[in-house]
Design a protein around this motif. Structure first.
Motif, PDB file in Angstrom:
ATOM      1  N   LEU A  54      44.021  34.027  48.591  1.00  0.00           N
ATOM      2  CA  LEU A  54      43.118  34.381  47.495  1.00  0.00           C
ATOM      3  C   LEU A  54      43.885  35.000  46.328  1.00  0.00           C
ATOM      4  O   LEU A  54      43.628  34.684  45.159  1.00  0.00           O
ATOM      5  CB  LEU A  54      42.029  35.334  47.974  1.00  0.00           C
ATOM      6  N   GLY A  55      44.849  35.862  46.632  1.00  0.00           N
ATOM      7  CA  GLY A  55      45.671  36.472  45.583  1.00  0.00           C
ATOM      8  C   GLY A  55      46.485  35.438  44.820  1.00  0.00           C
ATOM      9  O   GLY A  55      46.611  35.510  43.593  1.00  0.00           O
ATOM     10  N   PHE A  59      46.086  34.683  40.884  1.00  0.00           N
ATOM     11  CA  PHE A  59      47.275  34.747  40.046  1.00  0.00           C
ATOM     12  C   PHE A  59      47.457  33.440  39.267  1.00  0.00           C
ATOM     13  O   PHE A  59      47.777  33.455  38.080  1.00  0.00           O
ATOM     14  CB  PHE A  59      48.518  35.033  40.904  1.00  0.00           C
ATOM     15  N   GLY A  60      47.249  32.307  39.908  1.00  0.00           N
ATOM     16  CA  GLY A  60      47.377  31.013  39.238  1.00  0.00           C
ATOM     17  C   GLY A  60      46.345  30.828  38.149  1.00  0.00           C
ATOM     18  O   GLY A  60      46.653  30.311  37.064  1.00  0.00           O
ATOM     19  N   VAL A  61      45.112  31.247  38.399  1.00  0.00           N
ATOM     20  CA  VAL A  61      44.056  31.135  37.382  1.00  0.00           C
ATOM     21  C   VAL A  61      44.384  32.010  36.177  1.00  0.00           C
ATOM     22  O   VAL A  61      44.267  31.571  35.024  1.00  0.00           O
ATOM     23  CB  VAL A  61      42.683  31.518  37.985  1.00  0.00           C
ATOM     24  N   LEU A  62      44.817  33.246  36.424  1.00  0.00           N
ATOM     25  CA  LEU A  62      45.162  34.137  35.318  1.00  0.00           C
ATOM     26  C   LEU A  62      46.379  33.632  34.551  1.00  0.00           C
ATOM     27  O   LEU A  62      46.414  33.704  33.313  1.00  0.00           O
ATOM     28  CB  LEU A  62      45.418  35.552  35.839  1.00  0.00           C
ATOM     29  N   LEU A  63      47.366  33.124  35.252  1.00  0.00           N
ATOM     30  CA  LEU A  63      48.552  32.585  34.592  1.00  0.00           C
ATOM     31  C   LEU A  63      48.186  31.404  33.702  1.00  0.00           C
ATOM     32  O   LEU A  63      48.635  31.314  32.552  1.00  0.00           O
ATOM     33  CB  LEU A  63      49.583  32.162  35.642  1.00  0.00           C
ATOM     34  N   THR A  64      47.341  30.522  34.198  1.00  0.00           N
ATOM     35  CA  THR A  64      46.899  29.375  33.409  1.00  0.00           C
ATOM     36  C   THR A  64      46.102  29.828  32.190  1.00  0.00           C
ATOM     37  O   THR A  64      46.269  29.297  31.090  1.00  0.00           O
ATOM     38  CB  THR A  64      46.044  28.434  34.268  1.00  0.00           C
ATOM     39  N   TYR A  65      45.249  30.822  32.373  1.00  0.00           N
ATOM     40  CA  TYR A  65      44.443  31.337  31.261  1.00  0.00           C
ATOM     41  C   TYR A  65      45.337  31.871  30.150  1.00  0.00           C
ATOM     42  O   TYR A  65      45.159  31.543  28.977  1.00  0.00           O
ATOM     43  CB  TYR A  65      43.504  32.436  31.766  1.00  0.00           C
TER      44      TYR A  65
END
Length: 123
Positions: A54-55, A59-65
Motif C-alpha cells: 500500500l505504501g 508513493f507511486g501515485v504521489l510521485l506521478t502527481y
C-alpha cells in the motif's frame, strides 16, 4: 454508463478482496527487513507486506502527481491565454458588426456585415 462504472468498481474490489482473503498469511506477515548502509545497519520487522504494498502504491501515485504538476500548470495557462484571445476576437467582431450596421451600404457592393458573417462562419 454510471451503473457500469459502479459495477466495474465493485467487481474489482471483489477480486482484490478475494486475493487478499486467500493470501492472508502473506499479506499479514511481517518479515525482517535489513537496510544496510556502509557504516550502519537498520532492521525493521513491524511492517506487514500489505502495508509495504500500500505504501509503494501511494508513493507511486504521489510521485506521478508531482511529476505531472508542471505540465498541467502549463496546459491550464495555455488554455487561459487561448480563452482570452477568443474573447478579444469576439469583441473585435462585435465592434466591426456594429460599425457595419451604422454605415449605409450601397446597392452595388455586397454587405460588409455579410462578409464579416462569412469570415466568422469559416473560423
Amino acid at each position: 454508463m454510471r451503473k457500469f462504472k459502479i459495477l466495474l468498481t465493485l467487481l474489482i474490489l471483489a477480486v482484490l478482496g478475494t486475493i487478499f482473503y486467500q493470501n492472508q498469511g502473506y499479506f499479514l506477515a511481517a518479515p525482517l527487513i535489513i537496510f544496510n548502509v556502509y557504516f550502519r545497519q537498520y532492521e525493521f520487522s513491524t511492517v506487514s507486506n500489505a502495508t509495504m504494498i500500500l505504501g509503494a502504491f501511494v508513493f507511486g501515485v504521489l510521485l506521478t502527481y508531482f511529476m505531472t504538476l508542471a505540465q498541467r500548470y502549463r496546459t491550464s495557462k495555455t488554455v487561459k491565454n487561448l480563452q482570452e484571445t477568443i474573447s478579444q476576437q469576439q469583441e473585435t467582431i462585435a465592434g466591426l458588426r456594429s460599425r457595419m450596421d451604422s454605415q449605409p451600404s450601397g446597392p452595388s457592393q455586397p454587405s460588409d456585415a455579410s462578409i464579416v458573417d462569412a469570415v466568422v462562419k469559416e473560423a
